[in-house]
Enzyme design. Sequence first.
Site: not given
Length: 401
Positions: A167-168
Amino acid sequence: MNDALAGLVVLDFSQVGAGPTCGMLLGDLGADVIKVEAPGGDIGRKLGPPWQNGESVVSMSFNRNKRSIAIDLKHPAGPKLARRLAAAADVVLESFRPGVMDRLGIGYAALREIHPRLVFCSVSAYGQTGPWRDKPGVDGIVQAVSGLMSNIGEEDSPPMKVQVPAADMTTGFLAFGAVLAALRVRDLTGQGQHLDVSLYNSALMLQQSALASYLASGEKPVRSGSAAPYSAPNEAYPTRDGWIMIAAYHEDRWKALCEVLGDPPLATDPRFATNPQRVANRKALTAELSTRLAAHGTLEWQERFETADIICAPIAGYDMVMDSPQLAHNGVLVETRNVDAGVVRMPGAAFGDRDAQSRVRRGPPAIGEHSREILGQFGVAAGDIDALLATGVVQQRKDKQ
């Protein structure tokens, strides 16, 4: 493309992974990226192990091609100084909780009044608006709430997360693209804008095919390990000495696979004759293929399959990845140097062929390594710099004072 963004000044207030990845990529393309962090450093600097001479390798992997200035934004003079820097920048990146930059007086609304051409990119867990605006969130939490973790693992296993910060990293890549688009709009209109990029939206975008399938069918996906839910064979299978990933779901490759396995009739078995039938009978298919693949080792099967134009690859550990001739040819790995940690190796920005790889101009900076240098660049007089350092508004590495 090494100097595509030369001349652009980016103030990177972001921390940990998502925002810093965006800043790093902008720096890879030649932008002057100034990492603005607290005197104690970006909280990402505490992530580890591993450590290299006391420095977080994880943090350093997100921060090449940047300079660091350490400003205490809790000091009354800190936001005033940050505002001065932002007034002369092209891009501001920040990843505080929504509203923090506004309370400091350096949010987009305030900066737009003095700098209408500014591109201001906010990176947050759930976005700048909405019912979850004020919820804290990090990569693993967003993987959970976005549905991503419900897709990872085997059918009977507990939920699992993607072990890299998916996600990052996805958010950082999307923020990078958004900033480039906003800079293009600025070129055309003369106006900057506020970009709202969230881990939550990025995680949803990462699941494009899975969510599209759910919206069409209404059926929740079943965790299927390495297998693609929409095609078979398209997963990892055990061999005599390891594992091999095989993608032979197109009909011609399915028939070729059965030929190489020495069992041509398997291709027309009523359970496996078409891709939908193979998906429906995946467990039986896996059992049949695993039995046959146990006869030889991974590399032998790889050679046989590639000769027959069957798409495959061994399940490579990082040791195998580092020995890959393609990795060596592409020149993806770069070496950087941190003043404390020494030489640090990491994947570089692989935007194209070898001639398009970005240069590493600077290694990941130490906290406040360039504070005095940066203030001078922005026109702060030497005496005023001394005063900022003396009062603790700004921190500078002692060996650089």
